[in-house]
Design an enzyme around this catalytic site. Structure first.
Site, PDB file in Angstrom:
ATOM      1  N   THR A  18       0.803  -1.223   0.000  1.00 11.99           N
ATOM      2  CA  THR A  18       0.000   0.000   0.000  1.00 11.99           C
ATOM      3  C   THR A  18       0.836   1.272   0.000  1.00 11.99           C
ATOM      4  O   THR A  18       0.303   2.350  -0.243  1.00 11.99           O
ATOM      5  CB  THR A  18      -0.915   0.007   1.229  1.00 11.99           C
ATOM      6  OG1 THR A  18      -0.116  -0.190   2.396  1.00 11.99           O
ATOM      7  CG2 THR A  18      -1.945  -1.108   1.149  1.00 11.99           C
ATOM      8  N   GLN A  31      -4.163   3.481  -4.397  1.00 15.23           N
ATOM      9  CA  GLN A  31      -4.962   2.680  -3.466  1.00 15.23           C
ATOM     10  C   GLN A  31      -6.428   2.652  -3.870  1.00 15.23           C
ATOM     11  O   GLN A  31      -7.052   1.595  -3.949  1.00 15.23           O
ATOM     12  CB  GLN A  31      -4.853   3.281  -2.063  1.00 15.23           C
ATOM     13  CG  GLN A  31      -3.674   2.801  -1.278  1.00 15.23           C
ATOM     14  CD  GLN A  31      -4.020   1.556  -0.491  1.00 15.23           C
ATOM     15  OE1 GLN A  31      -4.133   0.474  -1.047  1.00 15.23           O
ATOM     16  NE2 GLN A  31      -4.178   1.711   0.801  1.00 15.23           N
ATOM     17  N   GLU A  89      -9.586   0.345   2.480  1.00 12.70           N
ATOM     18  CA  GLU A  89     -10.865  -0.308   2.230  1.00 12.70           C
ATOM     19  C   GLU A  89     -11.859   0.533   1.427  1.00 12.70           C
ATOM     20  O   GLU A  89     -12.627   0.002   0.620  1.00 12.70           O
ATOM     21  CB  GLU A  89     -11.524  -0.703   3.571  1.00 12.70           C
ATOM     22  CG  GLU A  89     -11.272  -2.118   3.997  1.00 12.70           C
ATOM     23  CD  GLU A  89      -9.978  -2.290   4.771  1.00 12.70           C
ATOM     24  OE1 GLU A  89      -9.671  -3.418   5.172  1.00 12.70           O
ATOM     25  OE2 GLU A  89      -9.255  -1.289   4.961  1.00 12.70           O
TER      26      GLU A  89
END
Length: 735
Positions: free
Chosen positions: A463, A632, A699
């Protein structure tokens, strides 16, 4: 010196990755390395009656075959197998422990050989006789056996009565299939046993979690086990818990007193954790003016027979919409499968998909614009806890996303927009996730030459953790980013929990700020020892570190270089270690939000769906690195496209087997499936969530994407598909 925080910065580990310098768990070669190959169960439930390993042992190059009969000793209590993120209820799986078979693909033997090819061939010669028992693997066939679990979502009012009397009602079921992680890097562990010391290179999202797990399972002292994972080729939740190959590698190394590597195959990955299949039932009741009178959400999800894994599918409506009457229920069905596990945005990816499709259907019933309905039902407070938010710029996400997408040009009538032979559909959805934080400790070692090493046991699962840590440390220490070295993924480093839940950036970076403040204080004391120190009388918060100097905030001319301060104080290095303890303040809800707008084009004759445009507007506090942050979120959008149109684990329930355990038949999006994706970061200052104002991004990228695409498909075709993935056979018969 310009600030690094908030600046698009290339990955500091990028060169190591593209040149091959970065090593992954299955790439650490040592002399005498033994290769292990896993023999798997071919039945989903029963017992092993007999294992014949003679055929394998007769092959040249085979060293041994480990089974539950001859493996080294392991712990016999459930608590030893419970890791940091294990479900509270249940008995965790014990690899190669006994004769009990709990799922297809369960390891039943480990062939150890001088090379991997020999181990693989020998594995085919291990003969196993089973005693089969009746099994169940079909959620839909077993849904009547579902049982409710405790959830933190409290009911409000009388949702069923309010629904029955609502002017406009919508009730439907939405289904999500099992989805399996398919990261590029396969799970692997290399275990090195040397003079009673165990060093394990493991693919994991939490080195200290694995280290503590191994110590318990093998009854080892903590100082005898070191776990390392400097790089990871994709985790997404699959690496939160220790996977079975790490136990098998340690069993092999312990038995042989030689280094052992165990790497699972792509097909064997499908015997690990997965996103649980779920059935989501929504019932929404609204007034004729478009406010929610009632909101009901029930989820039925899969878990194993031996553990209760569950995430919050049903409570997200509390964070998005006002309704005086609400009811939420989460149920589980136990099946003869491995335990389900976290997969990017667990609970939200599935629950918000169902919720946002239901909201779209309600908007159609009300004959109102989907964005307008969401604004009419918008909640400025967490409805379940009646709390305000530290920040919530979701309205601005709707506004900016709609403007960039061109939403005002949408014709609301289904099948009304075309591009040649293709039907064009526009859909939208909301996204929400938690702004989580956990305690994390960081050590900084600053040397007199102006170099700093920043270390914590956190993992970088791809990430960009290495990079944002370097950025924050560079700013906090007033050094060029090239003068910062970051050490991660080693269980001997300062404490940090598993990397998941989008909590690492906020947790670790605020720990860096705390530690840098302590370093600054030590430097200030050293600077005060210089002759006629210009910083005499200054306190730690009166100074800053800028351009290699410690500088007065009131008068920049009053400064002492780091080198001079350390030379004067006769210090070669300063070492400080501090912990970030998240605030216990429960007076506000902490969340990230997004709005997603999607365009699909559907071939009217054969039903092929293309997602031609996606705009995702995200409000996630302070963005540390727009470059890696964009990556991301874009990656999350791609996965959302896969969830909507491609991903589905297929079972033959007669045999309890996965039928598409490969990435040829388990479809994931490829380059040709991905078109225009725009990511917008909405400005969201937040001085309450944490001192640096950081919220996680891992997320939120996927949440709501599948719903926006499903809503767009309905707009294009007039066909509402409620069971994912949306494939051409489901849309070819247009309404």
């Amino acid at each position: 010196m310009a600030s690094y925080i908030g600046t698009a910065t290339s990955r500091v580990d990028g060169r190591a990755k593209v040149t091959g310098e970065a090593k992954y768990a299955g790439e650490f070669n040592v002399p005498g390395l033994v290769h292990g190959y896993v023999v798997e169960s071919v039945i989903p439930k029963g017992r092993i009656v007999r294992i014949d390993t003679s055929g394998a042992l007769g092959i040249a190059g085979v060293i041994d075959v480990l089974t539950h009969h001859n493996r080294p000793p392991m712990a016999d209590k459930d608590d030893a197998y419970k890791d940091e993120v294990a479900p509270e209820k249940g008995s965790p799986y014990r690899p190669l422990y006994d004769d009990r078979i709990q799922f297809t693909g369960q390891p039943v033997a480990l062939v150890l050989a001088e090379d991997w090819e020999t181990a693989r061939v020998a594995a085919s010669q291990v003969r196993i006789e089973y005693q089969k028992e009746p099994h169940v693997t079909d959620l839909h066939a077993e849904r009547t056996r579902a049982y409710a679990i405790d959830t933190p979502e409290k009911p409000r009012g009388d949702a069923e009565k309010a629904f029955a009397s609502a002017a406009v009602r919508h009730a439907a079921e939405y289904t999500i299939p099992t989805e399996h992680h398919n990261p590029m890097e396969l799970f692997a562990s290399t275990a090195i046993w040397e003079n009673g010391q165990l060093t394990v290179y493991d693919k994991t999202q939490g080195v200290q979690n694995v280290q503590q797990y191994l110590c318990k399972v093998f009854k080892l002292q903590p100082n005898a086990v070191r776990v390392m994972s400097p790089y990871m080729g994709g985790g997404f939740g699959a690496g939160l818990r220790p996977q079975y190959q790490v136990v098998l590698a340690v069993l092999g190394a312990t038995a042989l007193k030689r280094p052992v590597r165990v790497m699972v195959t792509r097909a064997q990955m499908y015997a690990l954790g997965y996103r649980p299949a779920s059935i989501e039932r929504l019932a929404l009741g609204a007034s004729s003016s478009g406010t929610l009178d009632s909101m009901q959400h029930e989820a039925i999800a899969v878990t194993s027979q031996f553990e209760e894994f569950a995430r919050n599918d049903t409570g997200w409506g509390n964070l998005l919409y006002k309704s005086p009457n609400a009811k939420f229920e989460h149920k589980l069905v136990k099946l003869d499968l491995p335990t389900s596990c976290d997969m990017r945005a667990p609970g939200a990816a599935t629950g918000v998909y169902a919720l946002e499709c239901a909201m779209d259907e309600l908007a159609i019933a009300l004959k109102t614009d989907p964005v307008q309905l969401r604004l009419q039902c918008y909640s400025d407070r967490h409805q379940g806890e009646d709390l305000p938010y530290t920040s919530k710029q979701l309205r601005e996400c709707y506004a900016q996303g709609a403007e960039v997408f061109g939403w005002n040009k949408r014709n609301a009538e289904p099948r009304s927009m075309r591009d040649g032979s293709e039907l064009v559909g526009w859909g939208m959805a909301s996204g929400v996730w938690e702004a989580l934080q956990v305690p994390a400790t960081v050590r900084i070692v600053l040397t007199a030459n102006g170099h700093a090493e920043v270390a914590t046991a956190a993992s970088d699962i791809g990430t960009g953790t290495y990079t944002i840590m370097a950025q924050v440390a560079a700013d906090m220490l007033g050094l060029p980013i090239d003068n910062i070295s970051v050490k991660l993924g080693d269980s001997t480093l300062p404490q940090c929990p598993v990397e998941g839940g989008s909590w690492i950036a906020s947790s670790v970076c605020n720990a860096i700020a705390n530690t840098a403040r302590a370093v600054r204080g030590d430097l200030l004391e050293l600077a005060k020892t210089t002759t006629d120190s210009p910083l005499s009388g200054a306190g730690v918060d009166d100074v800053a570190l800028i351009d290699g100097k410690i500088v007065s905030k009131r008068d920049a001319s009053r400064a002492v270089s780091i080198a001079s301060a350390m030379q004067s104080g006769k210090a070669e290095r300063i070492t400080r270690e501090e912990t970030n303890q998240p605030s216990e303040d429960k007076s506000h809800a902490r969340n990230v939000h997004s709005a997603i707008f999607a365009e699909v084009k559907v071939d009217e004759e054969i039903g092929i769906i293309r997602v031609t445009r996606v705009v995702k507007a995200v409000a996630a506090g302070r963005i540390l690195n727009p470059k890696t942050a964009h990556s991301q979120v874009m990656g999350g959008v791609v996965w959302g496209i896969g969830m909507a149109l491609h991903e589905e684990t297929l079972y033959d329930h007669r045999f309890g087997r996965v039928m598409n355990a490969n990435i040829a038949e388990y479809h994931v999006p490829v380059n040709a499936d991905i078109h225009d994706i725009k990511v917008i970061f909405v400005d969201e200052p937040d001085e309450m969530v944490n001192p640096l104002g950081i919220k996680g991004l891992g997320e939120i990228g996927i949440v709501g994407v599948a719903a926006a695409i499903a809503n767009a498909v309905n707009h294009a075709t007039g066909k509402r598909v409620r069971d994912l993935p949306i494939t051409l056979d489901k849309v070819i018969q247009f309404n």
